[in-house]
Design a protein around this motif. Structure first.
Motif, short mmCIF file in Angstrom:
data_model
loop_
_atom_site.label_atom_id
_atom_site.label_comp_id
_atom_site.label_asym_id
_atom_site.label_seq_id
_atom_site.Cartn_x
_atom_site.Cartn_y
_atom_site.Cartn_z
N VAL A 1 0.84 -1.19 0.00
CA VAL A 1 0.00 0.00 0.00
C VAL A 1 0.88 1.25 0.00
N GLN A 2 0.48 2.25 -0.79
CA GLN A 2 1.18 3.54 -0.81
C GLN A 2 0.27 4.62 -0.21
N VAL A 3 0.81 5.33 0.77
CA VAL A 3 0.09 6.44 1.40
C VAL A 3 0.89 7.71 1.16
N LYS A 4 0.35 8.58 0.32
CA LYS A 4 1.08 9.78 -0.08
C LYS A 4 1.07 10.84 1.03
N ARG A 5 1.91 11.84 0.86
CA ARG A 5 2.06 12.93 1.83
C ARG A 5 0.72 13.65 2.06
N GLY A 6 0.42 13.89 3.32
CA GLY A 6 -0.79 14.62 3.67
C GLY A 6 -2.04 13.76 3.77
N ALA A 7 -1.97 12.50 3.35
CA ALA A 7 -3.13 11.61 3.43
C ALA A 7 -3.37 11.21 4.89
N SER A 8 -4.63 10.91 5.21
CA SER A 8 -5.01 10.52 6.56
C SER A 8 -5.94 9.32 6.49
N ILE A 9 -5.55 8.24 7.18
CA ILE A 9 -6.34 7.00 7.18
C ILE A 9 -6.67 6.65 8.62
N HIS A 10 -7.97 6.61 8.95
CA HIS A 10 -8.41 6.28 10.30
C HIS A 10 -9.40 5.13 10.25
N ASN A 11 -9.25 4.15 11.15
CA ASN A 11 -10.23 3.07 11.34
C ASN A 11 -10.62 2.40 10.01
N SER A 12 -9.61 2.10 9.22
CA SER A 12 -9.87 1.59 7.86
C SER A 12 -9.03 0.36 7.56
N ILE A 13 -9.45 -0.36 6.52
CA ILE A 13 -8.75 -1.55 6.04
C ILE A 13 -8.40 -1.30 4.58
N ILE A 14 -7.11 -1.28 4.28
CA ILE A 14 -6.64 -0.98 2.92
C ILE A 14 -5.90 -2.21 2.40
N MET A 15 -6.43 -2.81 1.34
CA MET A 15 -5.88 -4.08 0.87
C MET A 15 -4.74 -3.87 -0.13
N GLN A 16 -4.23 -4.96 -0.66
CA GLN A 16 -2.98 -4.98 -1.41
C GLN A 16 -2.93 -3.96 -2.55
N LYS A 17 -1.78 -3.31 -2.64
CA LYS A 17 -1.41 -2.47 -3.78
C LYS A 17 -2.31 -1.25 -3.98
N CYS A 18 -3.06 -0.86 -2.96
CA CYS A 18 -3.85 0.37 -3.09
C CYS A 18 -2.93 1.59 -3.03
N VAL A 19 -3.36 2.66 -3.69
CA VAL A 19 -2.61 3.91 -3.69
C VAL A 19 -3.53 5.01 -3.15
N ILE A 20 -3.11 5.63 -2.05
CA ILE A 20 -3.88 6.70 -1.41
C ILE A 20 -3.19 8.01 -1.71
N GLY A 21 -3.85 8.88 -2.48
CA GLY A 21 -3.22 10.10 -2.97
C GLY A 21 -3.03 11.17 -1.91
N GLU A 22 -2.37 12.23 -2.28
CA GLU A 22 -2.08 13.33 -1.37
C GLU A 22 -3.37 13.97 -0.83
N ASN A 23 -3.36 14.24 0.47
CA ASN A 23 -4.45 14.95 1.16
C ASN A 23 -5.79 14.21 1.13
N VAL A 24 -5.75 12.90 0.86
CA VAL A 24 -6.97 12.09 0.93
C VAL A 24 -7.33 11.84 2.39
N ARG A 25 -8.63 11.83 2.69
CA ARG A 25 -9.12 11.53 4.03
C ARG A 25 -9.99 10.27 3.97
N LEU A 26 -9.61 9.24 4.71
CA LEU A 26 -10.37 7.99 4.77
C LEU A 26 -10.71 7.68 6.22
N GLU A 27 -11.96 7.38 6.49
CA GLU A 27 -12.37 6.99 7.83
C GLU A 27 -13.48 5.95 7.76
N ASN A 28 -13.30 4.85 8.49
CA ASN A 28 -14.26 3.73 8.47
C ASN A 28 -14.51 3.27 7.04
#
Length: 367
Positions: free
Chosen positions: A309-336
Motif C-alpha cells: 500500500v502507498q500512502v502519499k504525503r498529507g493523506a489521513s487513514i483512520h479506522n480503515s482496512i486498505i488491501m494490497q497495492k492500493c494507492v492513497i493520494g495526497e491529502n486524501v481523508r479515509l475513515e471507516n
C-alpha cells in the motif's frame, strides 16, 4: 497409519461480504494484513499433521486457486496425497445424488485412496486455532460416531444468529442440535468421524434424497448416533457478513485479541517476497497493522494496511482496512473505509463510512 484426512467444504458458504466477494468466494477474502480466511483452517490441519486435504468449491474459486497453488506454504506439495481442489464436475447421467452429496459422490476416490481412517470436515467462516489432534483423541476416547466442535459465546452478536446451536450434557453427549439463537453453545461447522462411517452415511443420504450431509445425516440421525461435543475455548470469530468482517478485523488492533489468535501457533499463507515497509519523513503511524512493501508518507491511525500500500504525503487513514497495492493520494481523508485490492484514490478526496457499516470500494476501481 495417518489418523486424519481433511475436507474443507465451501459448498454451502454464501458469498455475503458484498463488494469483497464480487470476484472471489468468501474463503479467499484477505484478512489481517497478509492472510486469506481459508489460511486458518488450512494451518490448523497442517499443524495436526494432516497430509490429504480435499477442498470442495463451487463458484468464484479462481482467486482461491491462485492463492493456494499446490499447497506449498501448508506442506501440501507432495508426490502422494496433498491438496486437492475439487470443483464441481460430473458426467454420469445415472447419478441421482444432488447438492454436496453429488460433490462427495463424484470424488469418492479421494476418500478411498487416503490412508487415514478418520476425517475432519470444516468450513472456512469460523476463525479459530483448534488443536485437531486433541479433538481426534477426544473423539476416540469418547467412542463417538461423530464429534462436533463447538464454543460458548458470552456475548452473541448478529453474526451468531444464523449459527447452529448444540446442547451438550455433563458427559459431553450432544442431546440436541437446533437453531435457537438464545443458546450460547455455537457449532463451529467442524466435525470428526470415522471415514468408513462417513461414507456409509453418504450412501444412505443419497438413497433417501438428502443433499446436505450435516442436516440430512447428522441432524436427522442425532437420536440414534452417538454424537459428542468438543468444547473449544480459544480465539473464535464468525465472519459471515461485511459488518462481522470489519469488526473482527479491527478488533485485532487490540494486542490481547491479536495474541490470542496468532501466538499459539503459526498461521501460514502464500509467500510473497517483498521489502519491509518504509516510513518517510511525514509518516505518522499508530496502532496499526502494516504489512511488507508499504510506503507511508501520511497519517495512519487504528488501521490495517496490506502488502504494497502507498500512502502519499498529507493523506489521513483512520479506522480503515486498505488491501494490497492500493494507492492513497495526497491529502486524501479515509475513515471507516474498506478498500479492496488495487484501488487508487486520487488526491484531495474524502471518503467516510460508519463504524457499524463501513464504506467499501471493490477492487480495481480508481476515484
Amino acid at each position: 497409519m495417518r489418523k486424519l484426512m481433511g475436507v474443507i467444504n465451501l459448498e454451502h458458504e454464501r458469498d455475503v461480504l458484498n463488494e469483497l466477494t464480487y470476484y472471489r468466494c468468501g474463503a479467499a477474502v484477505p484478512f489481517a494484513g497478509r492472510y486469506r480466511l481459508i489460511d486458518f483452517v488450512m494451518s490448523n490441519m497442517m499443524h495436526a499433521g494432516i497430509e490429504d486435504i480435499a477442498l470442495f468449491v463451487r463458484r468464484k474459486y479462481r482467486s482461491l486457486m491462485d492463492h493456494l497453488g499446490e499447497g506449498r506454504p501448508w506442506d501440501m506439495h507432495r508426490k502422494r496425497g496433498g491438496l486437492f481442489i475439487l470443483p464441481p464436475d460430473w458426467n454420469d447421467e445415472t447419478d441421482v445424488s444432488s447438492g454436496e452429496m453429488r460433490h462427495i459422490y463424484n470424488n469418492l476416490d479421494f476418500f478411498e485412496r487416503g490412508a487415514a481412517d478418520h476425517i475432519v470436515h470444516s468450513g472456512s467462516q469460523h476463525i479459530s486455532m483448534v488443536d485437531l489432534n486433541e479433538v481426534y483423541e477426544f473423539h476416540v476416547k469418547q467412542g463417538a460416531d461423530v464429534t462436533l466442535v463447538y464454543t460458548k459465546v458470552k456475548t452473541p452478536r448478529e453474526e451468531h444468529r444464523s449459527c447452529t446451536r448444540v446442547d451438550v450434557d455433563a458427559d459431553g453427549k450432544v442431546t440436541d442440535i437446533h437453531y435457537d439463537h438464545k443458546h450460547d453453545a455455537v457449532y463451529m461447522e467442524m466435525f470428526v468421524m470415522e471415514k468408513s462411517r462417513f461414507l456409509e452415511m453418504v450412501d444412505h443420504c443419497i438413497a433417501h434424497g438428502g443433499n446436505h450431509f450435516f442436516r440430512d445425516a447428522i441432524m436427522q440421525g442425532q437420536h440414534h448416533l452417538n454424537i459428542v461435543g468438543y468444547e473449544y475455548s480459544g480465539y473464535h470469530a464468525v465472519i459471515n457478513s461485511l459488518e462481522s468482517y470489519y469488526r473482527t478485523s479491527m478488533n485485532l488492533l487490540n494486542p490481547k485479541a491479536y495474541d490470542s489468535l496468532f501466538r499459539k501457533q503459526a498461521v501460514h499463507t502464500k509467500i510473497k517476497y517483498e521489502v519491509p515497509a518504509k516510513y518517510l519523513n511525514s509518516a505518522d503511524v499508530s496502532n496499526a497493522l502494516v504489512a511488507n512493501g508499504c510506503l507511508i508518507d501520511g497519517e495512519v491511525k487504528n488501521s490495517i494496511l496490506f502488502r504494497g500500500v502507498q500512502v502519499k504525503r498529507g493523506a489521513s487513514i483512520h479506522n480503515s482496512i486498505i488491501m494490497q497495492k492500493c494507492v492513497i493520494g495526497e491529502n486524501v481523508r479515509l475513515e471507516n473505509v474498506i478498500l479492496d485490492k488495487d484501488v487508487v484514490i486520487s488526491r484531495d478526496h474524502k471518503l467516510q463510512g460508519d463504524f457499524r457499516k463501513p464504506f467499501v470500494i471493490a477492487k480495481d476501481i480508481s476515484i
